[in-house]
Design a protein around this motif. Structure first.
Motif, PDB file in Angstrom:
ATOM      1  N   GLU A  43     -48.704  47.876 -36.391  1.00  0.00           N
ATOM      2  CA  GLU A  43     -47.242  47.913 -36.343  1.00  0.00           C
ATOM      3  C   GLU A  43     -46.682  47.376 -35.022  1.00  0.00           C
ATOM      4  N   ASP A  44     -47.584  46.943 -34.116  1.00  0.00           N
ATOM      5  CA  ASP A  44     -47.189  46.422 -32.794  1.00  0.00           C
ATOM      6  C   ASP A  44     -46.480  47.461 -31.934  1.00  0.00           C
ATOM      7  N   LEU A  45     -46.703  48.725 -32.201  1.00  0.00           N
ATOM      8  CA  LEU A  45     -46.080  49.766 -31.390  1.00  0.00           C
ATOM      9  C   LEU A  45     -46.901  50.097 -30.153  1.00  0.00           C
ATOM     10  N   ILE A  46     -48.189  49.793 -30.184  1.00  0.00           N
ATOM     11  CA  ILE A  46     -49.049  49.981 -29.017  1.00  0.00           C
ATOM     12  C   ILE A  46     -49.899  48.731 -28.821  1.00  0.00           C
ATOM     13  N   TYR A  47     -50.524  48.631 -27.652  1.00  0.00           N
ATOM     14  CA  TYR A  47     -51.454  47.532 -27.394  1.00  0.00           C
ATOM     15  C   TYR A  47     -52.629  48.052 -26.560  1.00  0.00           C
ATOM     16  N   GLU A  48     -53.682  47.265 -26.510  1.00  0.00           N
ATOM     17  CA  GLU A  48     -54.904  47.653 -25.804  1.00  0.00           C
ATOM     18  C   GLU A  48     -55.093  46.823 -24.544  1.00  0.00           C
ATOM     19  N   THR A  49     -55.648  47.452 -23.513  1.00  0.00           N
ATOM     20  CA  THR A  49     -56.031  46.735 -22.292  1.00  0.00           C
ATOM     21  C   THR A  49     -57.340  47.314 -21.772  1.00  0.00           C
ATOM     22  N   ARG A  50     -58.084  46.495 -21.034  1.00  0.00           N
ATOM     23  CA  ARG A  50     -59.268  46.968 -20.317  1.00  0.00           C
ATOM     24  C   ARG A  50     -58.972  46.886 -18.822  1.00  0.00           C
ATOM     25  N   PRO A  51     -58.990  48.003 -18.104  1.00  0.00           N
ATOM     26  CA  PRO A  51     -58.684  47.975 -16.671  1.00  0.00           C
ATOM     27  C   PRO A  51     -59.772  47.249 -15.895  1.00  0.00           C
ATOM     28  N   GLU A  52     -59.383  46.577 -14.837  1.00  0.00           N
ATOM     29  CA  GLU A  52     -60.342  45.883 -13.980  1.00  0.00           C
ATOM     30  C   GLU A  52     -60.838  46.842 -12.906  1.00  0.00           C
ATOM     31  N   HIS A  53     -62.128  47.060 -12.879  1.00  0.00           N
ATOM     32  CA  HIS A  53     -62.717  47.870 -11.817  1.00  0.00           C
ATOM     33  C   HIS A  53     -64.182  47.463 -11.666  1.00  0.00           C
TER      34      HIS A  53
END
Length: 391
Positions: free
Chosen positions: A53-63
């Motif tokens: 539904e495009d209400l959330i999105y995913e990310t991978r943090p850089e560490h």
């Protein structure tokens, strides 16, 4: 334990998941499961739907730490926008916010008419322009929440606006006849109280579970939050503190009574008295700050009187409601040194009980900010909303 059909349970789970994503801003599926108590399979299904539904999105943090980087979930803030409107006397303020409460733009228009049809037509044209402007996003302009400086029933029909002398008008119906948008009509003080709860007092349960916000501006109104519910009274008309009578033989008010609190403690009263005694027309907030800084004796004497009347009404309200936190929204009190302390000095009753009295940090934008927040809550279907204030 909640018992119900599958669709109802799914709706509750969705609400809880969205609420925690908003609150934490970035959170993994594993932490969502831990915090909500929902199993991983339920989290997975709900997250998949929200991504579709495009209400959330995913990310991978850089560490640089060893191990697999977790996938974090966040609200897709640009999926849609909310329009908050503060419909004041011959003045309308518009604020647009994204889905996490970032304020994208703020505009104010002034007009001369008191005619209901003309004012409604002007409001309709402005809403349509914002719809066109934000049509690029997935959900466009999701809803418009309008704050009214008067009594609004639970059915969202306007009962009375003293400044305009408008009685029994159905602004929502009249706008919906020509607009294709979700509309909410609410009292401005209720929206301001909601803004205080969402942006500044969401976590301290002891003090904010019973929050009272009092607007000291063109008139006086109050909004009351009990936990996450607006206390509107039987018909929706609670909070008209400005029309509490503090002097029965005082001047006549537009509401029909004599000696109402707002005839002594609203901003225009102070401005008019200063203008008259200093023989200076068109007093502004900047003028008041300068007069205070110069220690003008007339200004300080009138402020002492003004604070005295603020304290009288506030004492009455506190005795009625026994609030936790009392938030006073007033530009003139914010300009006056130690205003809260001076108010407390005028409140000598041994009966009055409250936890805290503070000045609002939201100022004249409180209504539109609360309107946007209410639009976000309705659209996402969350019972509690925790947002950061972005100026």
């Amino acid at each position: 334990m909640v018992i119900g059909d599958g669709a109802y349970i799914k709706k509750i789970n969705r609400s809880l998941i969205l609420q925690k994503i908003i609150e934490h801003q970035q959170i993994s599926r594993a932490n969502l499961s831990k915090i909500t108590g929902l199993n991983k399979a339920t989290i997975s299904v709900q997250v998949s739907d929200l991504l579709d539904e495009d209400l959330i999105y995913e990310t991978r943090p850089e560490h640089n730490s060893v191990g697999r980087r977790p996938i974090l979930l966040s609200i897709n803030q640009t999926a849609g926008y909310l329009l908050g409107v503060d419909f004041d006397y011959k003045n309308i303020q518009f604020t647009v916010a994204d889905l996490i409460g970032n304020f994208v733009e703020n505009n104010t228009i002034n007009f001369d008419t008191e005619d209901y049809n003309e004012a409604t037509s002007l409001l309709k044209e402005q809403i349509q322009s914002y719809q066109t402007k934000y049509a690029f996003s997935r959900y466009g302009l999701i809803s418009c929440v309008i704050g009214i400086h008067g009594t609004v029933g639970k059915d969202e029909e306007i009962n009375f606006i003293p400044k305009y002398q408008w009685s029994k008008v159905n602004l929502k119906k009249d706008l919906q006849n020509e607009l294709d948008i979700h509309l909410i009509i609410e009292n401005n003080a209720n929206l301001s109280a909601f803004a205080e709860k969402v942006f500044h007092h969401p976590h301290n349960h002891n003090q904010s579970s019973h929050l009272l916000s009092i607007m000291l501006s063109s008139g006086i109104g109050a909004g009351r939050m009990i936990d996450w519910d607006m206390d509107k009274g039987c018909h929706g008309y609670t909070g008209e503190m400005g029309h509490m009578i503090i002097s029965p033989f005082g001047p006549r008010c537009k509401c029909g009574n004599n000696g109402c609190w707002e005839l002594y403690a609203s901003e225009p009263i102070l401005f008019n008295k200063l203008s008259e005694q200093l023989n200076k027309p068109h007093i502004t907030h900047r003028d008041i700050k300068q007069l205070i800084n110069k220690k003008d004796p007339v200004t300080h004497e009138l402020f002492h009187e003004y604070i005295f009347y603020v304290a009288i009404g506030l004492n009455n309200v506190i005795n009625l409601y026994n609030p936790g936190t009392v938030v006073l929204n007033s530009r003139v009190l914010k300009a006056y040194p130690n205003a809260i302390q001076k108010i407390k000095e005028n409140m000598t009753s041994n009966v009055s009980q409250y936890d805290n009295i503070v000045l609002s940090e939201l100022g004249r934008k409180a209504c539109v900010i609360g309107a946007c927040a209410l639009g976000i809550q309705h659209f996402l279907g969350v019972s509690e909303l925790f947002l950061s204030h972005h100026k």
